[in-house]
Design a protein around this motif. Structure first.
Motif, short mmCIF file in Angstrom:
data_model
loop_
_atom_site.label_atom_id
_atom_site.label_comp_id
_atom_site.label_asym_id
_atom_site.label_seq_id
_atom_site.Cartn_x
_atom_site.Cartn_y
_atom_site.Cartn_z
N VAL A 1 16.41 -10.68 0.58
CA VAL A 1 15.72 -9.50 1.06
C VAL A 1 14.44 -9.35 0.24
CG1 VAL A 1 15.85 -6.99 1.32
CG2 VAL A 1 17.87 -8.40 1.74
N GLU A 2 13.35 -9.24 0.96
CA GLU A 2 12.06 -9.09 0.28
C GLU A 2 11.99 -7.68 -0.32
OE1 GLU A 2 7.40 -9.23 1.50
OE2 GLU A 2 8.72 -10.75 2.33
N PRO A 3 11.48 -7.58 -1.53
CA PRO A 3 11.37 -6.25 -2.14
C PRO A 3 10.44 -5.36 -1.32
CG PRO A 3 10.70 -7.97 -3.70
CD PRO A 3 10.98 -8.63 -2.40
N GLN A 4 10.73 -4.07 -1.33
CA GLN A 4 9.89 -3.12 -0.61
C GLN A 4 8.49 -3.12 -1.21
OE1 GLN A 4 11.05 1.05 -0.87
NE2 GLN A 4 10.61 1.25 1.32
N MET A 5 7.50 -3.03 -0.35
CA MET A 5 6.11 -3.02 -0.82
C MET A 5 5.84 -1.71 -1.56
SD MET A 5 3.43 -4.96 -0.98
CE MET A 5 3.69 -6.17 0.31
N LEU B 1 2.03 -4.98 -4.35
CA LEU B 1 0.74 -5.21 -3.70
C LEU B 1 -0.25 -5.80 -4.71
CD1 LEU B 1 -0.97 -4.84 -1.11
CD2 LEU B 1 -1.55 -2.58 -1.96
N SER B 2 -0.26 -5.27 -5.91
CA SER B 2 -1.14 -5.78 -6.96
C SER B 2 -0.83 -7.24 -7.29
CB SER B 2 -1.01 -4.92 -8.22
OG SER B 2 -1.87 -5.37 -9.22
N GLU B 3 0.46 -7.56 -7.35
CA GLU B 3 0.88 -8.94 -7.63
C GLU B 3 0.37 -9.90 -6.55
OE1 GLU B 3 5.12 -11.22 -8.51
OE2 GLU B 3 5.13 -9.35 -7.38
N ILE B 4 0.48 -9.51 -5.29
CA ILE B 4 0.05 -10.36 -4.18
C ILE B 4 -1.47 -10.48 -4.17
CG2 ILE B 4 -0.01 -10.58 -1.66
CD1 ILE B 4 2.74 -9.01 -1.71
N SER C 1 5.33 0.78 2.77
CA SER C 1 6.64 0.33 2.29
C SER C 1 7.29 -0.78 3.12
CB SER C 1 7.60 1.52 2.12
OG SER C 1 7.86 2.12 3.37
N PRO C 2 7.19 -0.79 4.46
CA PRO C 2 7.80 -1.89 5.21
C PRO C 2 6.94 -3.16 5.27
CG PRO C 2 6.95 -0.28 6.75
CD PRO C 2 6.73 0.28 5.36
N LEU C 3 5.74 -3.11 4.73
CA LEU C 3 4.83 -4.25 4.78
C LEU C 3 5.42 -5.42 3.99
CD1 LEU C 3 2.01 -5.27 5.67
CD2 LEU C 3 1.13 -4.35 3.51
N GLU C 4 5.50 -6.57 4.62
CA GLU C 4 6.01 -7.76 3.95
C GLU C 4 4.84 -8.61 3.46
OE1 GLU C 4 8.70 -9.73 6.62
OE2 GLU C 4 10.13 -8.08 6.55
N LYS C 5 5.12 -9.43 2.47
CA LYS C 5 4.08 -10.26 1.85
C LYS C 5 3.31 -11.07 2.88
CE LYS C 5 5.26 -14.03 0.21
NZ LYS C 5 5.52 -15.38 -0.11
N ILE D 1 -0.71 -10.88 3.87
CA ILE D 1 -1.61 -12.02 3.75
C ILE D 1 -2.23 -12.37 5.10
CG2 ILE D 1 -1.72 -14.49 3.20
CD1 ILE D 1 0.42 -13.88 1.00
N SER D 2 -1.42 -12.37 6.14
CA SER D 2 -1.93 -12.65 7.48
C SER D 2 -2.94 -11.57 7.91
CB SER D 2 -0.78 -12.72 8.49
OG SER D 2 -1.27 -12.91 9.79
N GLY D 3 -2.62 -10.32 7.66
CA GLY D 3 -3.53 -9.23 8.02
C GLY D 3 -4.85 -9.32 7.28
N LEU D 4 -4.80 -9.68 5.99
CA LEU D 4 -6.03 -9.85 5.22
C LEU D 4 -6.85 -11.01 5.78
CD1 LEU D 4 -4.74 -9.32 1.57
CD2 LEU D 4 -6.10 -7.72 2.95
N GLY D 5 -6.18 -12.12 6.09
CA GLY D 5 -6.87 -13.27 6.66
C GLY D 5 -7.51 -12.95 7.99
#
Length: 173
Positions: A22-26, A31-34, A118-122, A126-130
């Motif tokens: 399970v991916e940790p909640q955003m 967000l800073s780490e990503i 909060s529901p945003l996945e890594k 990344i895809s949204g930024l791209g």
């Protein structure tokens, strides 16, 4: 009768799939780490981030209380946009911008990606930024987020027109 049917069944143990991680909640730290992984020179100021992707400045503004985030890139002044320019970005919002969008605010055309935090996945981030950066990079040409084209819009025909025009020019050689 049901008991008779059940007694005649052979029950087999089926392998159980391992639990997916399970991916940790955003949150702001995740967000800073990503963001830092994408751009080691990224800057954080409280709930906001600045980074650069493909030489395009990206600003991420978050509101953890409202559980929202917005990534945005400046594209150009909106003051000089013709009616045809505005029409084209609206067409792209329908079929090629995908999760990113063109938007006008404060006299500027922006590429934006907006999502609940909060529901945003890594990979979504990344895809949204791209896609948002691609909107800036392809403004004036393909007007695309870069991942695909939603069928039924105008962009595919407009992009095909460019190819047809080039083919027509090439026929004379």
């Amino acid at each position: 009768m049901l008991r008779a049917v059940l007694s005649g069944l052979v029950f087999m143990a089926l392998p159980v799939a391992a639990e997916e991680a399970v991916e940790p909640q955003m949150n702001l730290d995740r967000l800073s780490e990503i963001v830092t992984a994408l751009d080691p020179d990224a800057q954080r100021a409280a709930t906001n981030f600045q980074l650069t992707i493909q030489d395009v400045p990206v600003l991420i503004i978050t509101d953890p209380i409202a559980d929202r985030m917005r990534a945005m890139v400046p594209i150009r002044s909106a003051a000089g946009m013709s009616e045809a320019d505005v029409m084209r970005v609206m067409q792209a919002n329908f079929d090629t911008a995908l999760d990113a969008r063109y938007a006008i605010a404060n006299g500027r055309l922006w590429g934006v990606f907006i999502h609940p935090l909060s529901p945003l996945e890594k990979d979504q981030l990344i895809s949204g930024l791209g896609q948002t950066v691609n909107l800036a990079l392809t403004y004036g040409t393909l007007f695309t987020g870069g991942a695909m084209t939603f069928q039924g819009g105008d962009s595919a025909n407009i992009q095909r027109q460019l190819i047809d025009d080039l083919l027509n020019k090439g026929e004379k050689i």
